[in-house]
Design a protein around this motif. Sequence first.
Motif, PDB file in Angstrom:
ATOM      1  N   THR A  16       0.967  -1.248  -0.022  1.00 39.33           N
ATOM      2  CA  THR A  16       0.117  -0.127  -0.071  1.00 39.33           C
ATOM      3  C   THR A  16       0.783   1.265   0.144  1.00 39.33           C
ATOM      4  O   THR A  16       0.587   2.036  -0.718  1.00 39.33           O
ATOM      5  N   THR A  66       1.067   3.941  -3.029  1.00 42.20           N
ATOM      6  CA  THR A  66       0.549   5.433  -2.928  1.00 42.20           C
ATOM      7  C   THR A  66       1.806   6.535  -2.636  1.00 42.20           C
ATOM      8  O   THR A  66       1.361   7.835  -2.438  1.00 42.20           O
ATOM      9  N   ARG A  90     -11.431  -8.408  -0.406  1.00 41.55           N
ATOM     10  CA  ARG A  90     -11.675  -7.152  -1.145  1.00 41.55           C
ATOM     11  C   ARG A  90     -12.836  -6.362  -0.685  1.00 41.55           C
ATOM     12  O   ARG A  90     -12.880  -5.259  -0.455  1.00 41.55           O
ATOM     13  N   GLY A 121     -12.369  -5.875   3.426  1.00 42.66           N
ATOM     14  CA  GLY A 121     -11.303  -5.098   3.846  1.00 42.66           C
ATOM     15  C   GLY A 121     -10.650  -5.365   5.286  1.00 42.66           C
ATOM     16  O   GLY A 121      -9.722  -4.814   5.625  1.00 42.66           O
ATOM     17  N   TYR A 123      -4.649  -4.775  -0.203  1.00 45.04           N
ATOM     18  CA  TYR A 123      -3.656  -3.505   0.029  1.00 45.04           C
ATOM     19  C   TYR A 123      -4.280  -2.666  -1.104  1.00 45.04           C
ATOM     20  O   TYR A 123      -5.336  -3.014  -1.837  1.00 45.04           O
ATOM     21  N   TYR A 124      -4.095  -1.330  -0.888  1.00 43.97           N
ATOM     22  CA  TYR A 124      -4.718  -0.480  -1.857  1.00 43.97           C
ATOM     23  C   TYR A 124      -3.646   0.671  -2.414  1.00 43.97           C
ATOM     24  O   TYR A 124      -2.291   0.726  -2.103  1.00 43.97           O
ATOM     25  N   ASN A 125      -4.159   1.449  -3.488  1.00 48.97           N
ATOM     26  CA  ASN A 125      -3.373   2.451  -4.103  1.00 48.97           C
ATOM     27  C   ASN A 125      -4.187   3.727  -3.952  1.00 48.97           C
ATOM     28  O   ASN A 125      -5.084   3.727  -3.055  1.00 48.97           O
ATOM     29  N   GLY A 163      -7.797   3.323  -4.375  1.00 46.14           N
ATOM     30  CA  GLY A 163      -8.833   2.338  -3.514  1.00 46.14           C
ATOM     31  C   GLY A 163      -7.963   1.048  -3.496  1.00 46.14           C
ATOM     32  O   GLY A 163      -6.911   0.902  -3.608  1.00 46.14           O
ATOM     33  N   PHE A 164      -8.928   0.273  -3.526  1.00 45.34           N
ATOM     34  CA  PHE A 164      -8.438  -1.467  -3.696  1.00 45.34           C
ATOM     35  C   PHE A 164      -7.589  -1.910  -4.512  1.00 45.34           C
ATOM     36  O   PHE A 164      -8.076  -1.559  -5.819  1.00 45.34           O
TER      37      PHE A 164
END
Length: 756
Positions: free
Chosen positions: A94, A98, A212, A215, A238-240, A243-244
Amino acid sequence: MSIERRLFRLLLVMGLLCFAAFGTVSFLGLYDVERRAMENSRDMGTSAAEFAESAADKQARERFALLAKEKAQRIEREMVRLREDTELLSRNMTYILTHRELYRPRRLPVGGEVPIASREPYLFFLPALRESGQIPAVLPDAEIAANAADILSLWAGSYESGYQATCFFVSELGYFISADVMPDDGEYVKFYDEWYAPSFDTRQRLWYEEARDTGKTVFTDVYVGVEGYPAVACIAPYYNEKGFAGIAGMSSNIESLYQDIAKSELEGTNINFVLNTKGEVLISSEKGGLLAASETPADLRRGQEQDLAAQAVRMVQGDSDVTLVTVADANLSHHAPAVGASVASRSCADTSASMRVAALARPEASEGREYYLAYAPIPSLGWSFGTLIEKDLVAAPAREVRSHLLVQAETFGASLQGIFFSNLLRTAAVLLLLLAALYFASRRAADRFISPLLTLRAGVRDIAEGKLDRKIDLRTGDEIGELADSFNDMTGKLKLYIKNLAETTAEKERILTELSVAARIQAGILPNDFPVQGGFDLFATMQPAKEVGGDFYDFFFLSDTRLLVTIADVSDKGVPAALFMVRAKTVLESSILATEKEGGSLADAVRLANEALCKNNEEGLFVTAFTAVIDLAARKVTYVNAGHNLPAIISGKGEAHCIPKGKDPMLAAMDGLDFSEETCRISPGDALFLYTDGVTEAMNCEMEMFSKERMLDTLRILAGKAAREIVEGVMETVDKHAAGAEQSDDITMLCIRWKG
C-alpha cells in the motif's frame, strides 16, 4: 477332704485353666498377628501399587496436557506470525503504490519464462491478461509494485530449510508477484499447466472477494493447490491512491507445520491430529484408521466411537482437557510413523477448494482399548489439537512396580510364618515352666491363706447381709489382718454415710420440689396469651439456665393501637435473679401504667422504675431492659434502651440489622439517672426481634460464642416468616451451635411482626 486340700486342688485346677486359656489366647494372638501381618503386607503391596498407578496416571495427565497445550500454542504462534507477516506485506505494498514518486520501476524475472530459484521473487501474468494483450498496459504498475520484492526476499529467508510456503501479491490488474520457499533450497519453482489455463484467475476466488469486500485480514480453509501440498493461507487487502488494488497473501504447507509440531519425547507412540470447526480431521500422524485424513471427510462428532465423538464435541467448542477414551483397536493405526501429516489429496485441485478430510471407512468391530486423549484449542482458526496414546504404555512401569511389591509382600509373609512357629515353641516351653511353678505355689497358698480367708469371708457375708455392727476379729499380722481392720473401719463409715445420705436426699428432694413450684410460678408470671390480630402477630419465650432465671418479657396494650413490649435481663442467675426479676417486672409495669395515666413519657416511666428499684437493693443487683411503645397504626416504635442488647429489625426484603444504639444506663445501678427516648419506623412485612445476651453469648464446646453476626444471618434466612417461626428458628440454630455444651445463661426472645 480337708479345706486345705480342696483349696490346693481348686488353685491347681484354676491355674491349669488359666494356663490353658493363656496358651489358647497366646496361640490365637500369634496366629492373628501372623494373619494380620500377611494381610497387611498384601494390602500394603496392593496399596503401593495402586498409588504408583495413580501417580503415573496423574503425571501422565499433566504431561499430556502440557504437550497438547504446547503443540496448540505452536500452531497458534504460527498462525499469528502468518497474520502479522501478511498484514506487513499489505502495508508495504500500500505504501509503495501510494508513494510511486519515491520508487523507480523494477523488473523481476517472469515465472514460466526463466527458471525461478527457491526464495526468489518473480512476476507472473494471469492467463486472462495474457490473452487480452494488456500486459504492456499494466507493466508500469507491476514494475513499481516489484519494489515489494525486497520484503518478499526478507520474509522468504526467515524460514528454515525443509519448510514449504508461499508469499504473494495478487493485483486487481491481473498479475501477481510471488516468492516460493521450496523444501529443498536447490529446487526450482514449478509452473504447472493449470496456471496457464483460461479458467485460472485468483481474483475470482472466494477468499479474494472476501478480503476485497470486507477490507479485513482473513484465513482460508485448508486447501490443496496446484503445487500439490495442503496449505492454509492468510489474505489481506492492499490499496493504491484510487482504492482497492489487490491482496497480499501468505500460505504455509500444513505438512511442514505438522513436522514442526510433531517433535516430542512421545514421538512414535502417540497419535497427533487437528480438528477443524466441522469436527473433521485436518492434520494427522496416522496414514490410516479413524483419525487419519481422507478424501471423504466425516464429522468425528457423529462417529460410531462414542467416547471420541463426545470429546470431539468439546474440542470443537474450544475446550481443553485430558481424559480416558475407549477406542476399538481396528479403528486406529498403531504402528504408523508419526513423522508427517497424512493429507486429503495430492491432486492438482482448484486453489480455492477446501481440503477434505474424514475418518476411514468403519472396519469390523474389535475389542476396544483405553487411551489418554489430551487436547487444547487453537483460537486463531477455531481448530483444536489432540494427541492420543495408549494407556497401557503409560501404566507399564506402574505394573512392573506392582508385581515387584507383591513378590516382596509374599516373601515377607513367608518369613513371618517362620517367626510365628518359632515363637509358638518358645511360648509352649514357658507355659510348662509356669505350670510347674503353679503346682508348688498352690500348695503354699493353701497352707497360708485358707484359714484367715474363711474367717474374712464369713465376716464379709455378714456385712453384705446388712449386719453393719459385725466386727471381724482376725490377728494375722499381715495384709489379711489389715484387710480385716479395714473392713471393720469401713462398716462404721458406711453406717454414717448411709445416715447422711438419707438426710441429704430428703433435703435435696425438698429443695427440688420448691424450685419446681418456683419455676411454675415464674412461668405463670410471664404472659403466654399471645395476641392474634389481622395486622400483626407476636410470640415470646424464656428458657432459664437453671430451674428459675432472671430474664423476663412482658407486653400489654396501653390503648387499642398502642402496644407496650418489654424484655429484661437481671444480673445474676438462679433464685436471687428470679426474685429480683419479679420485683423488676412489677415495678416497671406499674411505673409505665402510672406515667401513662399522668400523660408522661416512656422515659419518665423508666426513670421512675429505676428510682424504685434502687431502693432496698442490698444485694446490688441491676437490670438491663428494653421497653418500647409500638403504635400499630402509625408503624412507629418509641423505645428506651436501658443498657440492653440492641434489638433487630427484619425487613420483608430479607435484610436484618440492629436499631440505633441507645445511650441510657442499666436499671437499679444508681438512682437519680435520666433516660431518653428513641424512635424508629416499621414498614409492612417487617419484624422487631428482642433478645437477651443468652442468645448471642451461647457457647459451644470449643468456647465459641454464637455472636450477633450469626443471629443476624439466621434472622435474614427467617425473614418473612411468622413471629413464632422466627423465635423457634433462632432457638433451633442456637441449640445446634451449643450442642453438647451446658447452657450458661438464660435465653429470652420476643418477636412482633407486621403482616403488611
